[in-house]
Design a protein around this motif. Structure first.
Motif, PDB file in Angstrom:
ATOM      1  N   GLY A 123     -99.210 102.817  21.179  1.00  0.00           N
ATOM      2  CA  GLY A 123     -98.398 102.682  22.384  1.00  0.00           C
ATOM      3  C   GLY A 123     -98.524 103.875  23.306  1.00  0.00           C
ATOM      4  O   GLY A 123     -98.607 103.728  24.527  1.00  0.00           O
ATOM      5  N   THR A 124     -98.542 105.062  22.729  1.00  0.00           N
ATOM      6  CA  THR A 124     -98.675 106.275  23.535  1.00  0.00           C
ATOM      7  C   THR A 124    -100.006 106.294  24.277  1.00  0.00           C
ATOM      8  O   THR A 124    -100.082 106.687  25.445  1.00  0.00           O
ATOM      9  N   GLU A 141     -99.957 103.839  27.134  1.00  0.00           N
ATOM     10  CA  GLU A 141     -99.098 104.390  28.183  1.00  0.00           C
ATOM     11  C   GLU A 141     -99.820 105.477  28.972  1.00  0.00           C
ATOM     12  O   GLU A 141     -99.782 105.502  30.214  1.00  0.00           O
ATOM     13  N   LEU A 142    -100.483 106.382  28.284  1.00  0.00           N
ATOM     14  CA  LEU A 142    -101.185 107.478  28.953  1.00  0.00           C
ATOM     15  C   LEU A 142    -102.291 106.959  29.865  1.00  0.00           C
ATOM     16  O   LEU A 142    -102.381 107.343  31.039  1.00  0.00           O
ATOM     17  N   LEU A 143    -103.127 106.080  29.336  1.00  0.00           N
ATOM     18  CA  LEU A 143    -104.250 105.581  30.127  1.00  0.00           C
ATOM     19  C   LEU A 143    -103.777 104.659  31.250  1.00  0.00           C
ATOM     20  O   LEU A 143    -104.242 104.764  32.395  1.00  0.00           O
ATOM     21  N   GLY A 144    -102.869 103.745  30.923  1.00  0.00           N
ATOM     22  CA  GLY A 144    -102.396 102.798  31.932  1.00  0.00           C
ATOM     23  C   GLY A 144    -101.742 103.482  33.109  1.00  0.00           C
ATOM     24  O   GLY A 144    -102.011 103.154  34.275  1.00  0.00           O
ATOM     25  N   SER A 145    -100.880 104.449  32.838  1.00  0.00           N
ATOM     26  CA  SER A 145    -100.186 105.137  33.927  1.00  0.00           C
ATOM     27  C   SER A 145    -101.159 105.944  34.777  1.00  0.00           C
ATOM     28  O   SER A 145    -101.013 106.014  36.005  1.00  0.00           O
ATOM     29  N   ARG A 146    -102.187 106.518  34.159  1.00  0.00           N
ATOM     30  CA  ARG A 146    -103.164 107.306  34.913  1.00  0.00           C
ATOM     31  C   ARG A 146    -104.067 106.424  35.774  1.00  0.00           C
ATOM     32  O   ARG A 146    -104.493 106.827  36.857  1.00  0.00           O
ATOM     33  N   ALA A 154    -107.870 104.765  18.352  1.00  0.00           N
ATOM     34  CA  ALA A 154    -106.699 104.528  19.200  1.00  0.00           C
ATOM     35  C   ALA A 154    -107.125 104.197  20.624  1.00  0.00           C
ATOM     36  O   ALA A 154    -106.553 103.305  21.272  1.00  0.00           O
ATOM     37  N   LEU A 155    -108.137 104.894  21.133  1.00  0.00           N
ATOM     38  CA  LEU A 155    -108.609 104.643  22.490  1.00  0.00           C
ATOM     39  C   LEU A 155    -109.205 103.242  22.623  1.00  0.00           C
ATOM     40  O   LEU A 155    -108.937 102.531  23.593  1.00  0.00           O
ATOM     41  N   ARG A 156    -109.997 102.843  21.650  1.00  0.00           N
ATOM     42  CA  ARG A 156    -110.627 101.520  21.728  1.00  0.00           C
ATOM     43  C   ARG A 156    -109.590 100.405  21.662  1.00  0.00           C
ATOM     44  O   ARG A 156    -109.712  99.390  22.347  1.00  0.00           O
ATOM     45  N   GLU A 157    -108.568 100.586  20.836  1.00  0.00           N
ATOM     46  CA  GLU A 157    -107.502  99.587  20.772  1.00  0.00           C
ATOM     47  C   GLU A 157    -106.726  99.542  22.086  1.00  0.00           C
ATOM     48  O   GLU A 157    -106.339  98.471  22.564  1.00  0.00           O
TER      49      GLU A 157
END
Length: 239
Positions: free
Chosen positions: A11-12, A15-20, A47-50
């Motif tokens: 989730g984190t 959140e980090l990628l989507g918001s950026r 985590a990044l790929r998921e």
């Protein structure tokens, strides 16, 4: 509106990628070097790929052979996705988003009210009365309760048109409407029942012309309420 934040590493990362992406830090067309991002943000490739799979489903990114993973153009985003709406709000794009919402509602809701006046059942009318009672009770409660009562009423309006496609529009509009309601009900004590009651009375009377007109009046009032709240917030920030 809940999002991915707080749902563990997965989730984190979303959140980090989507918001950026939504705030423009990662621009449309930009190729995402997952290894570099993972190293910089201390995130695993797994985590990044998921997270990329989730963001791809929201239309924010895509992956192609020989090009890699890249940010899609804004026109390709699923702007009705609840997380995209929340990220737009956090990025300071709330005013434009809410203007778009008002235009969509002006197209959908008066037509739904007109159909409801012709097709409503006794059960629909009973549900409207309960929704108005809930709205009146919520007016003395929390902003969250007031927003929930308003959302329930507007969902009922679409369902009362007895058109499955039109009713499904609530799923699309509700996330942005929730943002609007949270803003307004946190900064106003205005009684919402009379303007909503006028729509119900027209539907009960089986008068589609009056139902359309009263819904347009309701939406005009909604726009005025939102404008007043946004001006209030702007004055507080500038002060």
């Amino acid at each position: 509106m809940t999002g991915y934040a707080g749902r563990g590493v997965h989730g984190t990362t979303v959140e980090l990628l989507g918001s950026r992406i939504v705030d423009g830090t990662m621009a449309p067309g930009e190729v995402l070097d997952l290894r570099e991002i993972g190293s910089r943000m201390d995130l695993s490739l797994t985590a990044l790929r998921e997270a990329i799979k989730v963001l791809a489903a929201k239309g924010l990114v895509d992956s192609r052979q020989r090009r890699g993973t890249f940010v899609r153009e804004r026109a390709e985003w699923n702007v009705l996705d609840s997380d995209v709406i929340r990220w737009r709000h956090s990025a300071g794009d709330a005013s434009a988003m809410l203007d778009e919402l008002a235009e969509v509602r002006a197209i959908i809701e008066p037509s739904a009210a007109g159909l409801a006046a012709l097709r409503r059942t006794d059960e629909d009318l009973a549900d409207f009365e309960q929704a108005l009672a809930d709205m009146a009770a919520a007016a003395t409660g929390t902003a969250e309760q007031a927003a929930a009562a308003d959302l329930a009423w507007h969902g009922l309006l679409l369902r009362s048109a007895h058109n499955e496609m039109l009713a499904s529009m609530n799923v699309l509009v509700e996330p942005a409407l929730r943002v609007r309601d949270s803003l307004v009900h946190n900064h106003t004590t205005d009684d919402p029942v009379p303007s909503h009651r006028a729509v119900v009375d027209a539907i009960r009377a089986g008068d589609p012309t009056a139902a359309v007109a009263s819904t347009r009046a309701l939406l005009d009032k909604s726009a005025d309420d939102l404008s007043r709240v946004l001006n209030l917030l702007d004055s507080k920030e500038s002060g």
